[in-house]
Scaffold this active site. Structure first.
Site, PDB file in Angstrom:
ATOM      1  N   ARG A   1     -30.192   8.181  69.763  1.00  0.00           N
ATOM      2  CA  ARG A   1     -29.091   8.054  68.584  1.00  0.00           C
ATOM      3  C   ARG A   1     -29.132   9.920  68.179  1.00  0.00           C
ATOM      4  O   ARG A   1     -28.224  10.405  67.931  1.00  0.00           O
ATOM      5  CB  ARG A   1     -29.440   7.441  67.646  1.00  0.00           C
ATOM      6  CG  ARG A   1     -28.827   5.838  68.057  1.00  0.00           C
ATOM      7  CD  ARG A   1     -29.062   5.021  66.847  1.00  0.00           C
ATOM      8  NE  ARG A   1     -28.990   3.662  67.502  1.00  0.00           N
ATOM      9  CZ  ARG A   1     -29.522   2.411  67.052  1.00  0.00           C
ATOM     10  NH1 ARG A   1     -29.976   2.349  66.038  1.00  0.00           N
ATOM     11  NH2 ARG A   1     -28.905   1.433  67.819  1.00  0.00           N
TER      12      ARG A   1
ATOM     13  N   GLU B   1     -35.259 -12.759  64.284  1.00  0.00           N
ATOM     14  CA  GLU B   1     -33.966 -12.267  64.889  1.00  0.00           C
ATOM     15  C   GLU B   1     -33.887 -12.710  66.244  1.00  0.00           C
ATOM     16  O   GLU B   1     -34.469 -12.155  67.148  1.00  0.00           O
ATOM     17  CB  GLU B   1     -34.179 -10.545  64.546  1.00  0.00           C
ATOM     18  CG  GLU B   1     -32.752 -10.078  65.217  1.00  0.00           C
ATOM     19  CD  GLU B   1     -32.725  -8.620  65.117  1.00  0.00           C
ATOM     20  OE1 GLU B   1     -33.765  -7.814  64.611  1.00  0.00           O
ATOM     21  OE2 GLU B   1     -31.734  -7.907  65.398  1.00  0.00           O
TER      22      GLU B   1
ATOM     23  N   LYS C   1     -32.173 -13.816  61.045  1.00  0.00           N
ATOM     24  CA  LYS C   1     -31.398 -12.641  61.117  1.00  0.00           C
ATOM     25  C   LYS C   1     -30.565 -12.656  62.536  1.00  0.00           C
ATOM     26  O   LYS C   1     -31.063 -12.422  63.679  1.00  0.00           O
ATOM     27  CB  LYS C   1     -31.874 -11.227  61.090  1.00  0.00           C
ATOM     28  CG  LYS C   1     -31.443 -10.171  61.722  1.00  0.00           C
ATOM     29  CD  LYS C   1     -32.327  -8.906  61.318  1.00  0.00           C
ATOM     30  CE  LYS C   1     -31.459  -7.385  61.800  1.00  0.00           C
ATOM     31  NZ  LYS C   1     -31.882  -6.235  61.298  1.00  0.00           N
TER      32      LYS C   1
ATOM     33  N   SER D   1     -25.701  -5.837  62.999  1.00  0.00           N
ATOM     34  CA  SER D   1     -24.425  -5.432  63.013  1.00  0.00           C
ATOM     35  C   SER D   1     -24.203  -5.470  64.553  1.00  0.00           C
ATOM     36  O   SER D   1     -23.015  -5.438  64.953  1.00  0.00           O
ATOM     37  CB  SER D   1     -24.205  -4.198  62.239  1.00  0.00           C
ATOM     38  OG  SER D   1     -25.051  -3.115  62.429  1.00  0.00           O
ATOM     39  N   GLY D   2     -25.237  -5.136  65.283  1.00  0.00           N
ATOM     40  CA  GLY D   2     -25.084  -5.116  66.633  1.00  0.00           C
ATOM     41  C   GLY D   2     -24.056  -4.468  67.551  1.00  0.00           C
ATOM     42  O   GLY D   2     -23.985  -4.729  68.492  1.00  0.00           O
ATOM     43  N   GLY D   3     -23.731  -3.350  66.845  1.00  0.00           N
ATOM     44  CA  GLY D   3     -22.656  -2.240  67.662  1.00  0.00           C
ATOM     45  C   GLY D   3     -21.174  -2.396  67.024  1.00  0.00           C
ATOM     46  O   GLY D   3     -20.363  -1.849  67.676  1.00  0.00           O
TER      47      GLY D   3
ATOM     48  N   ARG E   1     -27.170   0.177  62.269  1.00  0.00           N
ATOM     49  CA  ARG E   1     -26.073   1.181  62.675  1.00  0.00           C
ATOM     50  C   ARG E   1     -24.921   1.052  61.665  1.00  0.00           C
ATOM     51  O   ARG E   1     -24.546   2.003  61.048  1.00  0.00           O
ATOM     52  CB  ARG E   1     -25.420   0.794  63.979  1.00  0.00           C
ATOM     53  CG  ARG E   1     -26.519   1.328  65.161  1.00  0.00           C
ATOM     54  CD  ARG E   1     -26.056   0.685  66.394  1.00  0.00           C
ATOM     55  NE  ARG E   1     -26.441  -0.654  66.573  1.00  0.00           N
ATOM     56  CZ  ARG E   1     -26.425  -1.382  67.595  1.00  0.00           C
ATOM     57  NH1 ARG E   1     -25.965  -0.870  68.718  1.00  0.00           N
ATOM     58  NH2 ARG E   1     -26.971  -2.677  67.605  1.00  0.00           N
TER      59      ARG E   1
HETATM   60  P1  13P Z   1     -28.181  -3.230  64.099  1.00  0.00           P
HETATM   61  O1  13P Z   1     -27.298  -3.546  62.769  1.00  0.00           O
HETATM   62  O2  13P Z   1     -27.593  -1.792  64.551  1.00  0.00           O
HETATM   63  O3  13P Z   1     -27.643  -4.307  65.108  1.00  0.00           O
HETATM   64  O4  13P Z   1     -29.592  -3.338  63.972  1.00  0.00           O
HETATM   65  C1  13P Z   1     -30.101  -4.330  63.229  1.00  0.00           C
HETATM   66  C2  13P Z   1     -31.430  -4.272  63.792  1.00  0.00           C
HETATM   67  O5  13P Z   1     -32.516  -4.200  63.092  1.00  0.00           O
HETATM   68  C3  13P Z   1     -31.759  -4.670  65.228  1.00  0.00           C
HETATM   69  O6  13P Z   1     -33.054  -5.200  65.432  1.00  0.00           O
END
Ligand code: 13P
Length: 342
Positions: free
Chosen positions: A33, A177, A219, A261-263, A294
């Site tokens: 990033r 998660e 999560k 959030s996943g992108g 993100r």
């Molecule tokens: P994002 O919200 O960017 O997907 O990251 C969450 C996270 O902690 C991934 O393990």
């Protein structure tokens, strides 16, 4: 294992419409990033960026807990104050990512298995002594032709459950998660089917490993079409199907669900969380919250770009996203919020 402490911490992580800030990017992810924005990929740049985040004034009004990486939990502000102390003083509970990454899974092309169970008991003990009160482990599940496979889902769910049991033994709340990825052109229905199978398997395994549901946070991903799927469903359709999948699979004893959030773009993630809370909050057994990386950090990172002169503006952007997501927990987020404050 301190059962009451686990329950109290889990409750505190989702209390008061606040949510989690994931700032636990591993070196490769953080460096990637940084590289995109021309920021040097050094220990000092990572430290300076994390100092910017944890010293953001007022962050504790919207953020209940921050997930750190092993390097970060051991770092300090320039003046020597440990990040753990800065967070705790701001009313933010420190957490720690404890998996060691998703690796290619043998015999399963295109699929990953998350590693990190070896030596985990000792690492958890150390993190608790340092002040961490919760932990995170991320499993990744890809959707595509013939995947996810049963073998991949079972192996990842088993690892998540063993991690969660070890966390609770150490009085750390496990953030569980299992992420069904957005990458690819799969449909919303494919994501729904994969998400439900994954969650059902994860809760079966959590039960087998005797994990206390009241002392954990789930999560998950939102149920979404793949990023390159030609059909992109509406906000309401995404909210409906995500809630349906969660109702079908997540026991009511779990105190909170905190989406990754996943992108998704920062604004879409807030808007979707808002839609779910606006339409369903009064009927939910669990708090519906966020644990974004993100979708909270990206705008701030793009402003900072490694330049000290941009720290204040970047902190404002970070705080703004945190506030938007707190509003989304209340079903009070509006597009107008994006125009009125920086
Ligand atoms: P994002 O919200 O960017 O997907 O990251 C969450 C996270 O902690 C991934 O393990």
């Amino acid at each position: 294992m301190n059962t009451q402490q686990l329950k109290d911490t889990a409750k505190a992580l989702v209390a008061d419409d606040k949510g989690l800030l994931a700032m636990d990017e591993s070196h490769p992810t953080c460096n990637k990033r940084f590289a995109k924005l021309g920021i040097p990929q050094t220990v000092e740049a990572r430290r300076a960026y994390r100092e910017l985040i944890v010293t953001t004034p007022g962050l504790g009004q919207s953020i209940s807990g921050a997930i750190l990486f092993d390097e970060t939990i051991r770092q300090q502000k320039k003046d020597g104050t440990p990040f753990i102390k800065v967070l705790t003083d701001a009313g933010i509970i420190p957490g720690i990512k404890v998996d060691t990454g998703a690796k290619d899974m043998a015999g399963h092309p295109g699929e990953k298995i998350t590693e990190g169970l070896d030596g985990l008991r000792e690492r958890l003990k150390e993190y608790f002594q340092m002040g961490a009160r919760f932990a995170k482990w991320r499993a990744v599940i890809a959707v595509g032709d013939g995947i996810p496979s049963r073998g991949c889902i079972e192996a990842n769910a088993h690892a998540l459950a063993r991690y969660a049991a070890l966390c609770q033994e150490a009085s750390l709340v496990p953030i569980v998660e299992p992420e069904v990825l957005m990458d690819g052109d799969h449909t919303l229905e494919q994501c729904r089917a994969a998400t439900e199978e994954v969650l059902r398997t994860v809760f079966n395994q959590l039960n087998s490993q005797r994990v206390l549901l009241e002392g954990m946070i789930l999560k998950p991903n939102m149920v979404l079409p793949g990023l390159t799927c030609p059909k992109q469903e509406s906000m309401d359709e995404v909210a409906d199907i995500t809630m349906k999948s969660l109702w079908r699979t997540v026991p009511a004893a779990v105190p909170g669900i905190a989406f990754l959030s996943g992108g998704q773009s920062a604004e879409l993630a807030s808007a979707r969380l808002n839609t779910m809370n606006l339409r369903f909050k009064s009927r939910l057994p669990w708090a519906l919250s966020f644990s974004f990386a993100r979708a909270i950090q990206q705008p701030a990172l793009e402003i900072w770009r490694g330049d000290e002169a941009n720290v204040l503006a970047a902190q404002q952007a970070l705080l703004h996203r945190a506030k938007c997501n707190r509003s989304a927990r209340r079903g009070e987020y509006t597009a107008a919020m994006e125009r009125t404050s920086a």
